[in-house]
Design a protein around this motif. Structure first.
Motif, PDB file in Angstrom:
ATOM      1  N   PRO A 103      -4.483  -5.564  -3.118  1.00  0.00           N
ATOM      2  CA  PRO A 103      -4.123  -6.985  -3.160  1.00  0.00           C
ATOM      3  C   PRO A 103      -2.607  -7.201  -3.168  1.00  0.00           C
ATOM      4  O   PRO A 103      -1.885  -6.309  -3.621  1.00  0.00           O
ATOM      5  CB  PRO A 103      -4.730  -7.470  -4.480  1.00  0.00           C
ATOM      6  CG  PRO A 103      -5.620  -6.365  -4.971  1.00  0.00           C
ATOM      7  CD  PRO A 103      -5.106  -5.111  -4.365  1.00  0.00           C
ATOM      8  N   THR A 105      -4.707  -9.369  -0.607  1.00  0.00           N
ATOM      9  CA  THR A 105      -5.287  -9.086   0.706  1.00  0.00           C
ATOM     10  C   THR A 105      -6.499  -9.977   0.937  1.00  0.00           C
ATOM     11  O   THR A 105      -6.815 -10.847   0.109  1.00  0.00           O
ATOM     12  CB  THR A 105      -5.625  -7.591   0.842  1.00  0.00           C
ATOM     13  OG1 THR A 105      -5.914  -7.293   2.207  1.00  0.00           O
ATOM     14  CG2 THR A 105      -6.816  -7.182  -0.018  1.00  0.00           C
ATOM     15  N   TYR A 106      -7.163  -9.775   2.045  1.00  0.00           N
ATOM     16  CA  TYR A 106      -8.304 -10.613   2.425  1.00  0.00           C
ATOM     17  C   TYR A 106      -9.395 -10.571   1.347  1.00  0.00           C
ATOM     18  O   TYR A 106      -9.802  -9.488   0.905  1.00  0.00           O
ATOM     19  CB  TYR A 106      -8.841 -10.127   3.780  1.00  0.00           C
ATOM     20  CG  TYR A 106     -10.015 -10.928   4.296  1.00  0.00           C
ATOM     21  CD1 TYR A 106     -10.004 -12.317   4.267  1.00  0.00           C
ATOM     22  CD2 TYR A 106     -11.133 -10.287   4.809  1.00  0.00           C
ATOM     23  CE1 TYR A 106     -11.074 -13.051   4.739  1.00  0.00           C
ATOM     24  CE2 TYR A 106     -12.205 -11.006   5.299  1.00  0.00           C
ATOM     25  CZ  TYR A 106     -12.173 -12.394   5.249  1.00  0.00           C
ATOM     26  OH  TYR A 106     -13.240 -13.116   5.710  1.00  0.00           O
ATOM     27  N   TYR A 129       5.319  -5.980  -0.033  1.00  0.00           N
ATOM     28  CA  TYR A 129       3.963  -6.088   0.525  1.00  0.00           C
ATOM     29  C   TYR A 129       3.580  -4.864   1.362  1.00  0.00           C
ATOM     30  O   TYR A 129       2.957  -4.963   2.423  1.00  0.00           O
ATOM     31  CB  TYR A 129       3.801  -7.372   1.358  1.00  0.00           C
ATOM     32  CG  TYR A 129       3.920  -8.653   0.559  1.00  0.00           C
ATOM     33  CD1 TYR A 129       3.413  -8.759  -0.741  1.00  0.00           C
ATOM     34  CD2 TYR A 129       4.512  -9.793   1.106  1.00  0.00           C
ATOM     35  CE1 TYR A 129       3.513  -9.945  -1.464  1.00  0.00           C
ATOM     36  CE2 TYR A 129       4.611 -10.983   0.391  1.00  0.00           C
ATOM     37  CZ  TYR A 129       4.108 -11.039  -0.897  1.00  0.00           C
ATOM     38  OH  TYR A 129       4.200 -12.216  -1.601  1.00  0.00           O
ATOM     39  N   ILE A 149      -7.527  -1.593   4.272  1.00  0.00           N
ATOM     40  CA  ILE A 149      -6.141  -1.968   4.574  1.00  0.00           C
ATOM     41  C   ILE A 149      -6.200  -3.084   5.622  1.00  0.00           C
ATOM     42  O   ILE A 149      -6.855  -2.924   6.660  1.00  0.00           O
ATOM     43  CB  ILE A 149      -5.355  -0.783   5.196  1.00  0.00           C
ATOM     44  CG1 ILE A 149      -5.477   0.483   4.345  1.00  0.00           C
ATOM     45  CG2 ILE A 149      -3.901  -1.165   5.449  1.00  0.00           C
ATOM     46  CD1 ILE A 149      -4.821   0.419   3.011  1.00  0.00           C
ATOM     47  N   CYS A 150      -5.545  -4.176   5.362  1.00  0.00           N
ATOM     48  CA  CYS A 150      -5.531  -5.284   6.312  1.00  0.00           C
ATOM     49  C   CYS A 150      -4.144  -5.344   6.937  1.00  0.00           C
ATOM     50  O   CYS A 150      -3.145  -5.511   6.241  1.00  0.00           O
ATOM     51  CB  CYS A 150      -5.833  -6.574   5.556  1.00  0.00           C
ATOM     52  SG  CYS A 150      -6.008  -8.004   6.607  1.00  0.00           S
ATOM     53  N   SER A 151      -4.064  -5.173   8.272  1.00  0.00           N
ATOM     54  CA  SER A 151      -2.759  -5.126   8.919  1.00  0.00           C
ATOM     55  C   SER A 151      -2.824  -5.735  10.324  1.00  0.00           C
ATOM     56  O   SER A 151      -3.560  -5.213  11.161  1.00  0.00           O
ATOM     57  CB  SER A 151      -2.268  -3.671   9.004  1.00  0.00           C
ATOM     58  OG  SER A 151      -0.990  -3.613   9.566  1.00  0.00           O
ATOM     59  N   ASN A 153      -1.472  -8.228   7.371  1.00  0.00           N
ATOM     60  CA  ASN A 153      -2.213  -8.554   6.160  1.00  0.00           C
ATOM     61  C   ASN A 153      -2.373 -10.060   5.975  1.00  0.00           C
ATOM     62  O   ASN A 153      -1.460 -10.825   6.216  1.00  0.00           O
ATOM     63  CB  ASN A 153      -1.471  -7.953   4.958  1.00  0.00           C
ATOM     64  CG  ASN A 153      -2.267  -8.061   3.677  1.00  0.00           C
ATOM     65  OD1 ASN A 153      -3.488  -7.950   3.687  1.00  0.00           O
ATOM     66  ND2 ASN A 153      -1.581  -8.287   2.562  1.00  0.00           N
ATOM     67  N   ASN A 154      -3.548 -10.440   5.534  1.00  0.00           N
ATOM     68  CA  ASN A 154      -3.830 -11.806   5.113  1.00  0.00           C
ATOM     69  C   ASN A 154      -3.843 -11.776   3.582  1.00  0.00           C
ATOM     70  O   ASN A 154      -4.583 -10.966   3.032  1.00  0.00           O
ATOM     71  CB  ASN A 154      -5.201 -12.217   5.670  1.00  0.00           C
ATOM     72  CG  ASN A 154      -5.650 -13.577   5.199  1.00  0.00           C
ATOM     73  OD1 ASN A 154      -4.909 -14.299   4.557  1.00  0.00           O
ATOM     74  ND2 ASN A 154      -6.892 -13.922   5.511  1.00  0.00           N
ATOM     75  N   THR A 156      -0.317 -12.290   3.427  1.00  0.00           N
ATOM     76  CA  THR A 156       1.146 -12.125   3.448  1.00  0.00           C
ATOM     77  C   THR A 156       1.719 -12.175   4.861  1.00  0.00           C
ATOM     78  O   THR A 156       2.891 -12.505   5.039  1.00  0.00           O
ATOM     79  CB  THR A 156       1.556 -10.796   2.763  1.00  0.00           C
ATOM     80  OG1 THR A 156       0.951  -9.708   3.481  1.00  0.00           O
ATOM     81  CG2 THR A 156       1.104 -10.751   1.315  1.00  0.00           C
TER      82      THR A 156
END
Ligand code: PMP
Length: 348
Positions: A103, A105-106, A129, A149-151, A153-154, A156
């Motif tokens: 976090p 994150t989504y 971040y 891993i969100c990239s 990223n939601n 940010t």
């Protein structure tokens, strides 16, 4: 060593999947009396009286052309949210296994974990971040099955350093999920090219963002054949409906239109940022590789409520750790952005 057999839930390893009528007979025939459909037709023009292709073959073939990935490495879901849930159901024993999330994150990784009664080990991103690799290494134990891993990223908006993700892929014995919902807006390369390199990689993308099809609910996961095979066994037999399959296929012919919108979105994003920066209640705007910006303000809830009063809805992220004071603003049309900016200019 990564070995899918050490990760799969035993009930899934031994699962006999539902075999639908469409699975059992696929070929040409003139009379289909095998699926208890309405043989007379449907009240609609199209042939919706028939069940859809359970494996979305035509959609996958087109995705395969666009993405340069064989169809056997593609899972299509009812939104990528379905792919997230299926990963939990395939690999995480409820009440026993855990996953790592990073976090802010989504939010669906946490919600899906809760629904499946799976513990989340939370390792906050750094102040920039980015991944806290040491923290992640400490959090992982023998029951850790997935890392999300969100990239970009939601919420940010930034991309996660590629080398850091590669470090995880090379050292973690479980599955690394790289959620690329916003990749079309990014200057970064997709991880799809790395599928041949890493057997423990799942890349998720969606038609909901750049492709403009959030209403159809079509999301994708790209992974090794063995992971895709498991996901296909666990999914509901007809998880993507006929209307969505037909319309997605049609939309996927329009690459040029989507690329034009992406360019326009990035131009609008830069303009939005320039004007937002001039406002005295804007403390910071984080660099974005997505179709939204995270804006740190002096009074997020006050501004949020003011905008709601004026009929403009943004996302208030002030209660999210590391996002105190932040609003997440999606890039709109030039008219929408102008309305937002002129309304904000009158905020006292
Ligand atoms: N991943 C991320 C990072 C998202 O922001 C979203 C949508 N907000 C999703 C996945 C879900 O997308 P879909 O519409 O494909 O379920």
């Amino acid at each position: 060593m990564y070995d899918i057999n050490n990760l799969l839930r035993p009930n899934i390893k031994n699962l006999t999947p539902y075999s639908s009528a469409r699975d059992e007979f696929q070929g040409e025939a003139s009379v289909f009396l095998d699926a208890n459909e309405n043989a007379f037709g449907s009240p609609l023009d199209a042939a919706y009286n028939r069940y859809p292709d359970p494996m979305q073959y035509a959609v996958k073939m087109r995705l395969s052309e666009i993405k340069g990935v064989p169809a056997r490495n593609i899972f299509v879901g009812n939104g990528s949210d379905e792919a997230i849930d299926i990963l939990f159901r395939s690999f995480c024993n409820p009440g026993v296994d855990n996953v790592v999330i990073v976090p802010p994150t989504y939010g669906m990784y946490q919600v899906s974990a809760n629904i499946n009664d799976v513990e989340t080990k939370k390792v906050l991103l750094t102040d920039e971040y980015q991944l806290n690799l040491e923290g992640i290494a400490e959090a992982i134990n023998e029951r850790t099955k997935l890392i999300f891993i969100c990239s970009p990223n939601n919420p940010t908006g930034n991309s996660i350093n590629r080398e850091d993700i590669e470090t995880l892929l090379a050292n973690f014995n479980g599955i690394v999920v790289v959620d690329e919902a916003y990749i079309n807006f990014s200057r970064q390369k997709s991880f799809i090219q790395e599928l041949t390199e890493y057997a423990n990689l799942v890349v998720m993308q969606t038609l909901s963002k750049a492709w403009g099809l959030a209403g159809l609910r079509v999301g994708m996961a790209f992974a090794s054949e063995e992971i895709i095979e498991v996901m296909n066994r666990v999914k509901p037999p007809y998880n993507v409906n006929e209307a969505s399959q037909q319309l997605a296929l049609q939309a996927l012919q329009n690459v040029q239109q989507v690329n034009d919108w992406i360019k326009e979105t990035l131009i609008q994003r830069d303009k939005l940022v320039i004007t937002l920066k001039t406002m005295d209640f804007v403390l910071d705007i984080y660099p974005s590789d997505a179709n939204f910006v995270l804006v740190k303000t002096a009074n997020a809830t006050g501004i949020y409520n003011y905008l709601v009063e004026k009929g403009i809805i943004v996302r208030n992220r002030t209660n999210v750790e590391l996002c105190e004071g932040c609003l997440r603003i999606t890039v709109g049309t030039p008219e929408e952005n102008n309305t937002l900016l002129s309304t904000l200019q009158q905020y006292k």
